[in-house]
Design a protein around this motif. Structure first.
Motif, PDB file in Angstrom:
ATOM      1  N   ALA A   1       0.833  -1.207   0.000  1.00 25.22           N
ATOM      2  CA  ALA A   1       0.000   0.000   0.000  1.00 25.22           C
ATOM      3  C   ALA A   1       0.866   1.254   0.000  1.00 25.22           C
ATOM      4  N   GLU A   2       1.948   1.234   0.771  1.00 27.99           N
ATOM      5  CA  GLU A   2       2.825   2.402   0.853  1.00 27.99           C
ATOM      6  C   GLU A   2       3.494   2.683  -0.486  1.00 27.99           C
ATOM      7  N   ALA A   3       3.917   1.637  -1.177  1.00 26.62           N
ATOM      8  CA  ALA A   3       4.563   1.823  -2.483  1.00 26.62           C
ATOM      9  C   ALA A   3       3.580   2.385  -3.495  1.00 26.62           C
ATOM     10  N   ALA A   4       2.357   1.871  -3.495  1.00 27.46           N
ATOM     11  CA  ALA A   4       1.348   2.371  -4.425  1.00 27.46           C
ATOM     12  C   ALA A   4       1.042   3.835  -4.152  1.00 27.46           C
ATOM     13  N   ALA A   5       0.930   4.193  -2.891  1.00 30.04           N
ATOM     14  CA  ALA A   5       0.647   5.584  -2.539  1.00 30.04           C
ATOM     15  C   ALA A   5       1.797   6.497  -2.943  1.00 30.04           C
ATOM     16  N   ALA A   6       3.028   6.026  -2.765  1.00 29.12           N
ATOM     17  CA  ALA A   6       4.188   6.834  -3.101  1.00 29.12           C
ATOM     18  C   ALA A   6       4.316   7.081  -4.601  1.00 29.12           C
ATOM     19  N   LEU A   7       3.808   6.148  -5.405  1.00 29.21           N
ATOM     20  CA  LEU A   7       3.948   6.252  -6.863  1.00 29.21           C
ATOM     21  C   LEU A   7       2.722   6.852  -7.549  1.00 29.21           C
TER      22      LEU A   7
ATOM     23  N   ARG B   1      -5.568   0.718  -9.040  1.00 30.56           N
ATOM     24  CA  ARG B   1      -6.049   2.106  -8.995  1.00 30.56           C
ATOM     25  C   ARG B   1      -5.148   3.049  -9.785  1.00 30.56           C
ATOM     26  N   LEU B   2      -3.928   2.613 -10.051  1.00 31.06           N
ATOM     27  CA  LEU B   2      -2.964   3.460 -10.751  1.00 31.06           C
ATOM     28  C   LEU B   2      -3.014   3.272 -12.264  1.00 31.06           C
ATOM     29  N   LEU B   3      -3.880   2.401 -12.745  1.00 28.40           N
ATOM     30  CA  LEU B   3      -3.940   2.113 -14.174  1.00 28.40           C
ATOM     31  C   LEU B   3      -4.622   3.236 -14.950  1.00 28.40           C
ATOM     32  N   ASP B   4      -4.076   3.517 -16.117  1.00 22.01           N
ATOM     33  CA  ASP B   4      -4.669   4.509 -17.021  1.00 22.01           C
ATOM     34  C   ASP B   4      -6.054   4.035 -17.474  1.00 22.01           C
ATOM     35  N   ARG B   5      -6.935   4.978 -17.721  1.00 22.37           N
ATOM     36  CA  ARG B   5      -8.311   4.624 -18.068  1.00 22.37           C
ATOM     37  C   ARG B   5      -8.525   4.471 -19.572  1.00 22.37           C
ATOM     38  N   GLN B   6      -7.522   4.764 -20.370  1.00 28.86           N
ATOM     39  CA  GLN B   6      -7.646   4.615 -21.819  1.00 28.86           C
ATOM     40  C   GLN B   6      -7.169   3.226 -22.267  1.00 28.86           C
TER      41      GLN B   6
ATOM     42  N   ASN C   1     -13.107   0.474 -14.937  1.00 30.39           N
ATOM     43  CA  ASN C   1     -12.062   0.825 -15.898  1.00 30.39           C
ATOM     44  C   ASN C   1     -12.105  -0.158 -17.068  1.00 30.39           C
ATOM     45  N   PRO C   2     -13.051   0.016 -17.976  1.00 34.11           N
ATOM     46  CA  PRO C   2     -13.213  -0.954 -19.072  1.00 34.11           C
ATOM     47  C   PRO C   2     -12.035  -0.994 -20.039  1.00 34.11           C
ATOM     48  N   GLY C   3     -11.154  -0.023 -19.987  1.00 36.59           N
ATOM     49  CA  GLY C   3      -9.988  -0.038 -20.869  1.00 36.59           C
ATOM     50  C   GLY C   3      -8.820  -0.817 -20.329  1.00 36.59           C
TER      51      GLY C   3
END
Length: 231
Positions: A56-62, A117-122, A169-171
């Motif tokens: 979780a900490e790594a995801a938040a940091a990035l 959660r960090l994935l682009d939506r396109q 996030n359908p993409g």
């Protein structure tokens, strides 16, 4: 990686391993890739599947460096200093099963939770390296209890997460990816150097599979060769 936009951003978890390091190198060689982040137990931020909070900490940091178009988890374990894959039921014990599931299943499950959660939506891909021996349907030889079971469980988590993520996030493409036998510490005791491929070759092959799949393949299990594998 023509399916991603120019200037795409990539993240590799397990970057200190043979396959993870090769994936980082291949992505950094791609002039269309603007950012490559490699994470492991010694990186900054650190990610260590023995420490749940580190994911979780790594995801938040990035998060501020995202969104990411490509996230790959290449961390995994087959054997360690204290154990080898079980050949028979009499070899089963908690310590080995817990460690194998921690690295191969529980850690990647938290990657799905926090990094999706960090994935682009396109156009985006989150790929988890799995293993063909984790296919229940394809299991004809038996043995390797913990490793097989941990990868089968990983596949179910990936499949289930793909259904949920598709709603928001359908993409996004969530993919279980079998790297095949690669010359690495993981395969070394099992004729890896004799029958495996160089990590750089395996990395290019897996990136080509990722590049050729669209969001409609989300939740599937594919081999480095492009073959769709049975669950």
């Amino acid at each position: 990686m023509d399916s991603f936009p120019d200037g795409y951003r990539a993240l590799v978890i397990g970057a200190s391993g043979a396959i993870g390091g090769a994936l980082v190198a291949a992505l950094r060689d791609d002039p269309r890739c603007a950012l490559v982040v490699g994470l492991d137990r010694h990186s900054q931020p650190v990610i260590d599947f023995a420490r749940e909070e580190s994911v979780a900490e790594a995801a938040a940091a990035l998060a501020a460096q995202g969104p990411f178009q490509l996230i790959i988890n290449a961390a995994g374990i087959l054997h360690g200093a204290a154990f080898m894959p079980e050949k028979k039921l009499a070899d089963l014990h908690y310590d080995q099963m817990l460690e194998t599931f921690r690295v191969n299943t529980f850690g990647p499950a938290l990657v799905l939770r926090h990094f999706s959660r960090l994935l682009d939506r396109q156009r985006s891909v989150l790929a988890l390296l799995s293993a063909k021996v984790g296919s229940i349907e394809d299991n004809r030889l038996g043995g390797w209890y913990s490793y097989r079971a941990s990868k089968a469980a990983l596949n179910m988590l990936l499949k289930t997460a793909a259904i949920e993520v598709r709603r928001s996030n359908p993409g996004a493409l969530l993919l279980a990816l079998h790297p095949g036998t690669v010359n690495s510490r993981l395969s070394q005791p099992f004729r890896g150097a004799e029958i495996g491929r160089p990590p750089a070759v395996a990395a290019q092959q897996m990136l080509a599979v990722i590049d050729g799949l669209g969001a409609e393949a989300s939740g599937q299990f594919h081999s480095w060769s492009g073959e769709r594998l049975p669950w």
